[in-house]
Design a protein around this motif. Structure first.
Motif, PDB file in Angstrom:
ATOM      1  N   CYS A  92       1.431  -0.943  -0.355  1.00  0.00           N
ATOM      2  CA  CYS A  92      -0.002  -0.374   0.186  1.00  0.00           C
ATOM      3  C   CYS A  92       0.696   1.203   0.072  1.00  0.00           C
ATOM      4  CB  CYS A  92      -1.153   0.175   1.463  1.00  0.00           C
ATOM      5  SG  CYS A  92      -2.245  -1.332   0.702  1.00  0.00           S
ATOM      6  N   VAL A  93       1.890   1.623   0.753  1.00  0.00           N
ATOM      7  CA  VAL A  93       2.770   2.436   1.107  1.00  0.00           C
ATOM      8  C   VAL A  93       3.369   2.906  -0.418  1.00  0.00           C
ATOM      9  CG1 VAL A  93       5.069   3.062   1.627  1.00  0.00           C
ATOM     10  CG2 VAL A  93       3.033   2.310   2.947  1.00  0.00           C
ATOM     11  N   SER A  94       3.307   1.366  -1.482  1.00  0.00           N
ATOM     12  CA  SER A  94       4.648   1.566  -2.624  1.00  0.00           C
ATOM     13  C   SER A  94       3.261   2.333  -3.610  1.00  0.00           C
ATOM     14  CB  SER A  94       4.633   0.317  -3.227  1.00  0.00           C
ATOM     15  OG  SER A  94       5.442  -0.113  -4.783  1.00  0.00           O
ATOM     16  N   HIS A  95       1.953   1.845  -3.466  1.00  0.00           N
ATOM     17  CA  HIS A  95       1.047   2.228  -4.033  1.00  0.00           C
ATOM     18  C   HIS A  95       1.125   4.108  -3.791  1.00  0.00           C
ATOM     19  CE1 HIS A  95      -2.458   3.186  -6.283  1.00  0.00           C
ATOM     20  NE2 HIS A  95      -3.798   3.252  -5.916  1.00  0.00           N
ATOM     21  N   GLY A  96       1.217   4.292  -2.657  1.00  0.00           N
ATOM     22  CA  GLY A  96       1.440   5.956  -2.279  1.00  0.00           C
ATOM     23  C   GLY A  96       2.756   6.134  -2.470  1.00  0.00           C
ATOM     24  N   PHE A  97       3.398   5.354  -2.534  1.00  0.00           N
ATOM     25  CA  PHE A  97       4.574   6.568  -3.278  1.00  0.00           C
ATOM     26  C   PHE A  97       4.335   6.759  -4.471  1.00  0.00           C
ATOM     27  CE2 PHE A  97       9.331   5.795  -4.354  1.00  0.00           C
ATOM     28  CZ  PHE A  97      10.167   6.725  -3.269  1.00  0.00           C
ATOM     29  N   ASN A  98       3.710   5.786  -5.443  1.00  0.00           N
ATOM     30  CA  ASN A  98       4.267   5.743  -6.776  1.00  0.00           C
ATOM     31  C   ASN A  98       3.027   7.089  -6.871  1.00  0.00           C
ATOM     32  OD1 ASN A  98       5.280   3.993  -7.234  1.00  0.00           O
ATOM     33  ND2 ASN A  98       4.809   2.323  -7.512  1.00  0.00           N
ATOM     34  N   ALA A 120       2.987   8.913  13.525  1.00  0.00           N
ATOM     35  CA  ALA A 120       3.672   7.353  13.758  1.00  0.00           C
ATOM     36  C   ALA A 120       3.628   5.771  14.174  1.00  0.00           C
ATOM     37  CB  ALA A 120       5.392   7.401  14.588  1.00  0.00           C
ATOM     38  N   GLY A 121       2.334   5.439  13.374  1.00  0.00           N
ATOM     39  CA  GLY A 121       1.954   4.042  14.076  1.00  0.00           C
ATOM     40  C   GLY A 121       3.093   3.473  12.657  1.00  0.00           C
ATOM     41  N   ILE A 122       2.186   2.198  12.590  1.00  0.00           N
ATOM     42  CA  ILE A 122       3.022   1.462  11.649  1.00  0.00           C
ATOM     43  C   ILE A 122       2.972   1.857   9.979  1.00  0.00           C
ATOM     44  CG2 ILE A 122       1.404  -0.525  11.307  1.00  0.00           C
ATOM     45  CD1 ILE A 122       5.139  -0.866  11.599  1.00  0.00           C
ATOM     46  N   ILE A 123       1.842   2.399   9.927  1.00  0.00           N
ATOM     47  CA  ILE A 123       2.019   2.715   8.652  1.00  0.00           C
ATOM     48  C   ILE A 123       2.663   4.150   8.311  1.00  0.00           C
ATOM     49  CG2 ILE A 123       0.453   4.497   6.729  1.00  0.00           C
ATOM     50  CD1 ILE A 123       0.279   1.170   6.817  1.00  0.00           C
ATOM     51  N   GLY A 124       2.761   5.371   9.832  1.00  0.00           N
ATOM     52  CA  GLY A 124       3.520   6.462   9.528  1.00  0.00           C
ATOM     53  C   GLY A 124       5.236   5.455   9.691  1.00  0.00           C
ATOM     54  N   GLY A 129      -5.659  10.762  -2.627  1.00  0.00           N
ATOM     55  CA  GLY A 129      -6.350   9.560  -2.345  1.00  0.00           C
ATOM     56  C   GLY A 129      -4.866   8.412  -2.347  1.00  0.00           C
ATOM     57  N   VAL A 130      -4.807   7.941  -2.083  1.00  0.00           N
ATOM     58  CA  VAL A 130      -4.566   6.358  -1.621  1.00  0.00           C
ATOM     59  C   VAL A 130      -5.166   4.790  -1.570  1.00  0.00           C
ATOM     60  CG1 VAL A 130      -2.624   5.606  -1.031  1.00  0.00           C
ATOM     61  CG2 VAL A 130      -2.361   6.996  -1.356  1.00  0.00           C
ATOM     62  N   LYS A 131      -5.715   4.123  -2.221  1.00  0.00           N
ATOM     63  CA  LYS A 131      -6.480   2.859  -1.772  1.00  0.00           C
ATOM     64  C   LYS A 131      -5.493   2.274  -1.950  1.00  0.00           C
ATOM     65  CE  LYS A 131     -11.371   1.715  -2.082  1.00  0.00           C
ATOM     66  NZ  LYS A 131     -12.826   2.088  -3.283  1.00  0.00           N
ATOM     67  N   ILE A 132      -6.075   1.158  -1.331  1.00  0.00           N
ATOM     68  CA  ILE A 132      -4.906  -0.559  -1.703  1.00  0.00           C
ATOM     69  C   ILE A 132      -3.830  -0.234  -2.638  1.00  0.00           C
ATOM     70  CG2 ILE A 132      -7.421  -1.290  -0.598  1.00  0.00           C
ATOM     71  CD1 ILE A 132      -8.421  -2.063  -3.472  1.00  0.00           C
ATOM     72  N   ASN A 133      -3.627  -1.443  -2.910  1.00  0.00           N
ATOM     73  CA  ASN A 133      -2.543  -1.789  -3.701  1.00  0.00           C
ATOM     74  C   ASN A 133      -2.394  -2.426  -4.899  1.00  0.00           C
ATOM     75  OD1 ASN A 133      -3.614  -4.013  -2.496  1.00  0.00           O
ATOM     76  ND2 ASN A 133      -1.882  -4.929  -1.805  1.00  0.00           N
ATOM     77  N   PRO A 134      -3.243  -2.218  -5.520  1.00  0.00           N
ATOM     78  CA  PRO A 134      -3.336  -2.985  -7.458  1.00  0.00           C
ATOM     79  C   PRO A 134      -1.542  -2.259  -7.904  1.00  0.00           C
ATOM     80  CG  PRO A 134      -3.698   0.313  -7.422  1.00  0.00           C
ATOM     81  CD  PRO A 134      -3.081   0.046  -5.731  1.00  0.00           C
ATOM     82  N   PRO A 138       4.473  -6.868  -6.870  1.00  0.00           N
ATOM     83  CA  PRO A 138       6.044  -6.895  -6.976  1.00  0.00           C
ATOM     84  C   PRO A 138       7.139  -6.012  -6.274  1.00  0.00           C
ATOM     85  CG  PRO A 138       4.793  -7.759  -8.576  1.00  0.00           C
ATOM     86  CD  PRO A 138       3.562  -6.702  -7.583  1.00  0.00           C
ATOM     87  N   SER A 139       6.108  -4.829  -5.936  1.00  0.00           N
ATOM     88  CA  SER A 139       7.391  -3.940  -5.661  1.00  0.00           C
ATOM     89  C   SER A 139       7.618  -3.722  -4.214  1.00  0.00           C
ATOM     90  CB  SER A 139       7.022  -1.913  -5.723  1.00  0.00           C
ATOM     91  OG  SER A 139       6.902  -1.915  -7.290  1.00  0.00           O
TER      92      SER A 139
END
Length: 344
Positions: free
Chosen positions: A154-160, A176-180, A284-289, A293-294
């Protein structure tokens, strides 16, 4: 088998010792013996009735999981004993969104058919998964590290979505929970050093120090007193009011990445003139399409320098200890709780 089961009608969790073990139903099914299964912020929203999930029958939650293949259907390309991570989301492959490669928008699949939200997931000893949603792990990645593959995807999708993120830009991470923390490791791994992290829970700020990034760590009240603006803000809180306040910290041409999953009932108030005048971008960032692989490549490249449970503030629990896990998350004494399902 053991499982932590959620009843959507009663909004109740329970630990069951004799939950039905899944069986191969379709020729491309895979049964995974679960090793690690994370508790996500979305799971907490589901448990509190704040996020859509199945109500027709109780299921084992858990959309973040890794393990070893236990059994395969006759058409499977995988073999028993392979280490794997599970992508809980898939495309319907029929609608316009899916045909265009955007299954995160799909109205029937995507997050509307997620393993661990709409069908039995990884909070159990075994889970049935279509082989299309299985990713084999390289030798360098442990099933423990792969327990974080789904959130990293999900972070990879957001980064992209947020790219380009140029080294040298001033970045603010909210929460600064886990996603942070996963965003913090990602940014540091990609060379970013001008990063501020804001978190009200001092215990969680202490956890961030374990990552040894050298990032500036502050509480929200410090941000409110400063006159500092940022090129990029990554909101990992999932709280609408936080966006309303922190949106004012963007500098001209800035990007606001709304990553934390807010409950549907949350609202916020923004000034359209400010968006126009500063030419601001909301992402916005929704799930991980198609980003698993990344994520796997990131895990391999990051290694134990970043992907370490202690450094990230992750604590493991047996399925039978689910109540303790929920309480620790509520108190904020851990950044993330993960069920260690496999027996040593």
């Amino acid at each position: 088998m053991e499982a932590v089961v959620f009843d959507g009608n009663k909004l109740k969790l329970s630990y069951e010792k004799n939950y039905p073990k899944p069986e191969i139903l379709d020729d491309d099914d895979v049964i995974v013996e679960v090793h690690y299964a994370g508790i996500c912020g979305t799971d907490l929203h589901i448990i509190h009735g704040e996020f859509p999930a199945i109500k027709t029958k109780p299921i084992a939650l858990g959309h973040e999981s890794s393990g070893v293949i236990h059994a395969v259907g006759k058409n499977s390309v995988y073999k028993v004993g392979q280490k794997v991570a599970i992508d809980p989301n898939k495309a319907c492959n029929l609608c316009d969104f899916c045909h265009k490669g955007n299954y995160q928008y799909c109205l029937t699949a995507g997050i509307n058919s997620t393993i661990g939200i709409w069908k039995d997931g990884g909070w159990a000893q075994y889970v049935r998964v279509p082989q299309q949603q299985i990713f084999a792990l390289p030798d360098e990645i442990t099933t423990e590290q792969a327990g974080l593959c789904e959130p990293y995807s999900c972070v990879s999708h957001g980064f992209n979505r947020a790219s380009p993120l140029k080294v040298g830009e001033r970045i603010l991470v909210l929460g600064a929970g886990i996603i942070g923390n996963l965003w913090i490791t990602t940014l540091h791994h990609h060379g970013h050093r001008e990063v501020t992290v804001s978190e009200m829970n001092l215990t969680r700020l202490d956890i961030v120090k374990r990552l040894e990034t050298g990032y500036r760590l502050v509480t929200p009240d410090v941000l409110a007193k400063e006159n500092t603006t940022y090129d990029v803000i990554i909101d990992c809180t999932g709280v609408g009011k936080v966006m309303e306040i922190s949106f004012n910290y963007l500098r001209e041409g800035g990007k606001y990445v709304l990553f934390g999953c807010c409950p549907p009932a949350h609202t916020t108030s923004l000034n359209p003139f400010q968006i126009y005048n500063k030419e601001l971008t909301i992402i916005g960032v929704k799930i991980n399409p198609f980003s698993f692989p990344s994520a796997i490549s990131w895990l391999k490249a990051m290694g134990s320098r970043y992907v370490d449970y202690h450094k990230l503030g992750v604590k493991t629990y047996a399925l039978s200890e689910y109540a303790d896990a929920m309480e620790d998350l509520k108190k904020g004494s851990v950044a993330k709780a993960v069920f260690k399902v496999v027996k040593d």
